[in-house]
Design a protein around this motif. Sequence first.
Motif, PDB file in Angstrom:
ATOM      1  N   VAL A  74      50.263 -61.656  -7.900  1.00  0.00           N
ATOM      2  CA  VAL A  74      51.241 -61.758  -6.805  1.00  0.00           C
ATOM      3  C   VAL A  74      52.553 -62.330  -7.338  1.00  0.00           C
ATOM      4  O   VAL A  74      53.634 -61.813  -7.067  1.00  0.00           O
ATOM      5  N   SER A  75      52.459 -63.392  -8.136  1.00  0.00           N
ATOM      6  CA  SER A  75      53.650 -64.008  -8.718  1.00  0.00           C
ATOM      7  C   SER A  75      54.397 -63.027  -9.622  1.00  0.00           C
ATOM      8  O   SER A  75      55.622 -62.934  -9.566  1.00  0.00           O
ATOM      9  N   GLN A  76      53.664 -62.285 -10.443  1.00  0.00           N
ATOM     10  CA  GLN A  76      54.288 -61.287 -11.324  1.00  0.00           C
ATOM     11  C   GLN A  76      55.009 -60.215 -10.526  1.00  0.00           C
ATOM     12  O   GLN A  76      56.130 -59.826 -10.867  1.00  0.00           O
ATOM     13  N   MET A  77      54.374 -59.714  -9.492  1.00  0.00           N
ATOM     14  CA  MET A  77      54.973 -58.658  -8.674  1.00  0.00           C
ATOM     15  C   MET A  77      56.232 -59.155  -7.981  1.00  0.00           C
ATOM     16  O   MET A  77      57.244 -58.448  -7.933  1.00  0.00           O
ATOM     17  N   MET A  78      56.186 -60.384  -7.465  1.00  0.00           N
ATOM     18  CA  MET A  78      57.364 -60.954  -6.812  1.00  0.00           C
ATOM     19  C   MET A  78      58.510 -61.076  -7.809  1.00  0.00           C
ATOM     20  O   MET A  78      59.656 -60.712  -7.503  1.00  0.00           O
ATOM     21  N   ASN A  79      58.219 -61.568  -8.992  1.00  0.00           N
ATOM     22  CA  ASN A  79      59.255 -61.719 -10.007  1.00  0.00           C
ATOM     23  C   ASN A  79      59.819 -60.360 -10.412  1.00  0.00           C
ATOM     24  O   ASN A  79      61.034 -60.207 -10.581  1.00  0.00           O
ATOM     25  N   ASP A  80      58.970 -59.368 -10.555  1.00  0.00           N
ATOM     26  CA  ASP A  80      59.414 -58.027 -10.924  1.00  0.00           C
ATOM     27  C   ASP A  80      60.367 -57.450  -9.880  1.00  0.00           C
ATOM     28  O   ASP A  80      61.431 -56.909 -10.217  1.00  0.00           O
ATOM     29  N   ILE A  81      60.005 -57.559  -8.614  1.00  0.00           N
ATOM     30  CA  ILE A  81      60.869 -57.050  -7.541  1.00  0.00           C
ATOM     31  C   ILE A  81      62.186 -57.817  -7.523  1.00  0.00           C
ATOM     32  O   ILE A  81      63.260 -57.224  -7.371  1.00  0.00           O
ATOM     33  N   PHE A  82      62.129 -59.130  -7.701  1.00  0.00           N
ATOM     34  CA  PHE A  82      63.345 -59.945  -7.748  1.00  0.00           C
ATOM     35  C   PHE A  82      64.260 -59.502  -8.893  1.00  0.00           C
ATOM     36  O   PHE A  82      65.454 -59.264  -8.693  1.00  0.00           O
ATOM     37  N   VAL A  83      63.721 -59.388 -10.098  1.00  0.00           N
ATOM     38  CA  VAL A  83      64.530 -59.021 -11.265  1.00  0.00           C
ATOM     39  C   VAL A  83      65.157 -57.637 -11.073  1.00  0.00           C
ATOM     40  O   VAL A  83      66.347 -57.438 -11.318  1.00  0.00           O
ATOM     41  N   GLN A  84      64.355 -56.685 -10.603  1.00  0.00           N
ATOM     42  CA  GLN A  84      64.884 -55.336 -10.411  1.00  0.00           C
ATOM     43  C   GLN A  84      65.958 -55.283  -9.323  1.00  0.00           C
ATOM     44  O   GLN A  84      66.948 -54.569  -9.455  1.00  0.00           O
ATOM     45  N   SER A  85      65.746 -56.032  -8.254  1.00  0.00           N
ATOM     46  CA  SER A  85      66.720 -55.999  -7.152  1.00  0.00           C
ATOM     47  C   SER A  85      67.983 -56.786  -7.473  1.00  0.00           C
ATOM     48  O   SER A  85      68.969 -56.702  -6.749  1.00  0.00           O
TER      49      SER A  85
END
Length: 130
Positions: A74-85
């Motif tokens: 969950v933490s990885q996915m949140m960080n990925d979406i944050f970085v991409q956005s």
Amino acid sequence: MTVDQLIFDYLFQLSLNSGYSTYDHLPLETENAPYPFVVIGSVQTLPVVTKNALQGQLVANVDVWGDGEGRFKVSQMMNDIFVQSSQPVELDGYSVRLKIDDYDNQIIQDTSVPNTVLNHGMMTLVFNLN
């Protein structure tokens, strides 16, 4: 298309392109959604109208749900979406940029389903609209 729908569609597609199961609602029990998954939630428009353009901010809520042992994912996915956005983007003639200093996230353990522990990640993304 409205600016709130533009940012909703952008985040939805960004999540799908990352390989995440993505929904526009919390999946129903009958949908049998496997964990983890992403829910693109509400989008609020805070407009500032000028003589020549619509400007302001868009506030988007994104939730990531994982099972009781999936906090790291969950933490990885949140960080990925944050970085991409966080990359500036043009959406239908609007320049959209994430306000990194207004980013907010948290992960909580959710026990609302009987005999189940879930990890619920919640992000608030604030975008400047020019």
